[in-house]
Design a protein around this motif. Sequence first.
Motif: not given
Lengths: 376, 376
Positions: B272, B275, B284, B290-293, B295, B297, B350
């Motif tokens: 959760e 990204d 992936r 490609p590797l994911g982000s 980031r 959230r 979260l």
Amino acid sequence: MLKVGILGGGQLGRMLLQAAVPYEVETHVLENDPECPAAQLCTHFTLGDIRDFNDVYAFGRSLNSITIEIEQVNIDALEKLAAEGVVVIPEPRVLRLIKNKISQKAYYREHDIPTSDFVITQVRDELQHHLSFLPAVHKIGEGGYDGKGVQVIKDATDIHKGFDAPAVLEKLVAIKKELAVMIAINQKNETAVYPLVEMCFDPTLNLLDYQLCPAQVDASVATRATQIALQVVQGFRSPGLFAVEMFLNEEDQLLVNETAPRVHNSGHHSIEAMDSSQFDMLWRILLSLPLGSTRMRNPSVMINLVGSGDTGPAHYHGMTQVAATPGLSVHLYDKKISKPGRKMGHMTLLGSDMHQLQKQARELKNYVSVSGGTER
Amino acid sequence: MLKVGILGGGQLGRMLLQAAVPYEVETHVLENDPECPAAQLCTHFTLGDIRDFNDVYAFGRSLNSITIEIEQVNIDALEKLAAEGVVVIPEPRVLRLIKNKISQKAYYREHDIPTSDFVITQVRDELQHHLSFLPAVHKIGEGGYDGKGVQVIKDATDIHKGFDAPAVLEKLVAIKKELAVMIAINQKNETAVYPLVEMCFDPTLNLLDYQLCPAQVDASVATRATQIALQVVQGFRSPGLFAVEMFLNEEDQLLVNETAPRVHNSGHHSIEAMDSSQFDMLWRILLSLPLGSTRMRNPSVMINLVGSGDTGPAHYHGMTQVAATPGLSVHLYDKKISKPGRKMGHMTLLGSDMHQLQKQARELKNYVSVSGGTER
């Protein structure tokens, strides 16, 4: 463990099953294609026709609950199952009402829900009597789906396009925006309302192009839209998850277009953008758990990936280029064959600035495509 | 379509399969329990022993790629498969190195990676020669898991608890915090680093109690931890997803404790909160995307749901009370039997304020529990 069945095994069923993973539930799917998107993800897959009385009844008899991911199901069988104690979500009576565009439209009128003017036609020739009502949209009563069963009748020269079957002729609305509100109702009549979304359609295919959440409208419009959607859904007097689609016209009036009595394309962004996704929410209703939180985690834009070009084995283009985009989630539906206009997947992009999100959405649309070809 | 196999069918495999839904991939699972958490969610389930050469080799022969969700697998078979062209993630050589706590510890020393002092013991009696090294932790070389195979040896009176088998005796660290860094490396040697997490352990069961992300440490500590984790992982020279667990001691030194060469309990919040979740990220790598982000959230707290009370059919308590909590996602693992200390599920909350998140986490822990009983 509760046994829950889904009529239909398309992408909505697939994402519904994905959302079942965290719960204690035995999942069953009925569909006539063993390679359908949902086939591999359920506990038990049954090959059969969701429109056939015997298939639906046999499928549902041993289940605790049953729901749908498409309206074109055998409602007689669902009524018999409900009478025998299977929990059917939503109630078959509501499915019957909604499945027919004529009775759905009549429902809005009876319940004082704002909707475009309409007349009901039984045969195509009747359209000749309504020339002064044009331009209008002719919608077939039963069997329309994903843009099929809908024709714009601008003037007398378009009458040949109309349906020679029971249908509803709806006054053409000067549309400023298309909006949708998703609402969940549980068995206790508690409701959970999702933030208003704004949909942008591809004018050629009449399929969703991209969709923003929250909708870019005044707070007063959002409030009115929510009130109207609640009125629509509470009038059904049935638990379920409902997507109420509306037009905002040039006079800032809100007019209900259609209601879907199930998880819906307009709620895909909720997987990433909301605390409880539309799929999670439906499980909560099916499993008699409290409704989830519809708190928005992030503004989002959702883009459908629809087939273009020829019909044939699906080829995805541009995926590699966009796969690492921060905030982007790509969902493919595992459909082997791409057809023009077929929904093959979707992408949801989370962000904070709506202007930036829309800009990125347009760029993503230019990068990514799906088409049919002769080889993988 | 690529065929990818997973050795092991526990909750990590289950969540890995859930994360495969948006991708085009045929999934295979090998596990010796047909009712394991991952059995229903893969395209093909194979009943067999992941520690048996023939079972693993036969399972892997027809696959394009294979990965693990637990280290206790037959590495000889994976080496043979790799030699025959199956992509094994991570490389079997790295699995072998990590699986044995002695060679793993030696690796850190050879690569100048900060780690607690240690000596290697072959039989229990050798501990008598290291009384001045105590207090220390004795870890069995092969076969430890989830707190098993680890004993604290405070002084000579604890020596009987030690392992009469090859093991490593590690100087006890005065732990201020336990931290973990998840890093992904793909075939091109590109890396993606997740934000630092802080783990709080239950002292009785030596199981994760709750976990915060981002870790509540100075930026300088976070930077150092990331650098150390990269050093650990890049030294393996293998694609894969790795969780590097570290101690921050009372002198603010960072000491690597252990590395897991797979999706890991310390990354559950990424479903959760990030990204690209750890599960998404591994797909992936497996699918050469490609590797994911990575980031973040939202800040998050993750709470394990572990069995308490008796062994028996699982009963969940308090779920209804917490189910509608905004920002909370509950994940149950579909394990039929609850045992004391068994991981039965987890919850991720979260939020924005870390202090508030921790307060809520403690409240949630008091509300929700799982225990074994004689009835459902």
